[in-house]
Design an enzyme around this catalytic site. Structure first.
Site, PDB file in Angstrom:
ATOM      1  CB  ALA A  28       6.263  -2.111   1.495  1.00 41.09           C
TER       2      ALA A  28
ATOM      3  N   GLY B  36       3.265   2.240   4.864  1.00 42.33           N
ATOM      4  CA  GLY B  36       2.527   1.338   5.754  1.00 42.33           C
ATOM      5  C   GLY B  36       2.838   1.564   7.227  1.00 42.33           C
TER       6      GLY B  36
ATOM      7  CD  GLU C 269      -1.199   2.754   4.453  1.00 43.47           C
ATOM      8  OE1 GLU C 269      -2.129   2.994   3.656  1.00 43.47           O
ATOM      9  OE2 GLU C 269      -0.343   1.867   4.247  1.00 43.47           O
TER      10      GLU C 269
ATOM     11  CD  GLU D  23       1.940   4.620   0.834  1.00 37.13           C
ATOM     12  OE1 GLU D  23       1.818   3.865   1.815  1.00 37.13           O
ATOM     13  OE2 GLU D  23       1.895   5.862   0.929  1.00 37.13           O
TER      14      GLU D  23
END
EC number: 4.2.1.18
Length: 230
Positions: free
Chosen positions: A32, A77, A80, A100
């Site tokens: 992010a 992310g 991910e 995170e």
């Protein structure tokens, strides 16, 4: 942009294998944009993360084999995104982690579900609880990536390995590849008896194909098969 690209790939029958890579040197996907996130109010964050989760799910649901070529940073992310691919390959210098919890949030793009499925629950908890970042060798040791390569001067060692793997996949029957992926993906979420029934149903889809007959004929004639995905 990624969502549109995935949409186009989903319906393209000519696509046989997909490699997810970055053309930015040293970075696969940094996760992010925290400067952007700071400007969002609380009501915007949830829908934004949902959109990211949806795109990552679309990648996980692509019908053909997917390979993440991790030649640099894959954080939050970014990891991910790589976890949504069938296979991950990394340069030894790559860095990856679900970081995170450092920001007082949790992975929101599937990380809490896909990491334990990839490396086991206990290790996944340790990595998420500690927000630890692994290099390529460490990622290989825990089973997060399948192959680790020394980085080359061009900075694309993982991408080159991904291409080698894609070339290995390419000669196989396209219908078989799609239903093999489906059988494995669906079977992993259920008990063995149900999984075997899924395999049987997937196998049945290959029986009426022209490719299956071509494979037998090619074997008989001692030549490489010419599969058309039919």
């Amino acid at each position: 942009m990624l969502s549109k690209a995935v949409d186009a790939l989903k319906s393209d029958k000519k696509v046989r294998t997909i490699i997810v890579r970055s053309e930015v040197p040293g970075i696969f996907c940094a996760g992010a944009d925290l400067k952007e996130r700071v400007k969002m109010n609380s009501s915007e964050v949830g829908p934004f993360v949902s959109k990211i989760r949806a795109v990552i799910n679309e990648i996980a649901n692509l019908p053909v084999p997917t390979i993440a070529a991790i030649d640099g940073l894959a954080l939050g992310g970014g990891l991910e995104l790589a976890l949504a691919c069938d296979i991950r390959v990394a340069a030894s210098s790559a860095k990856m982690g679900l970081v995170e919890t450092k920001l007082a949030i949790i992975p929101g793009g599937g990380g809490t579900q896909r990491l334990p499925r990839a490396i086991g629950m206990s290790l996944a908890k340790e990595l998420i609880f500690s927000a630890r970042v692994l290099d390529g060798q460490e990622a290989k040791a825990v089973g997060l990536v399948s192959h680790v390569l020394e980085q080359n001067q061009e900075g694309d060692a993982a991408y080159r390995k991904a291409l080698d793997l894609a070339r290995e996949f390419l000669p196989q029957g396209p219908v078989a590849m799609r239903v093999a992926k489906l059988a494995i993906n669906q079977g992993m979420e259920v008990d063995l008896v149900t999984g075997l029934a899924i395999e049987e149903a997937c196998y049945a889809q290959t029986i009426p194909t022209k490719d299956r007959l071509e494979g037998l004929l090619a074997f008989k004639e001692k030549r490489p098969p010419r599969y058309k995905g039919e």
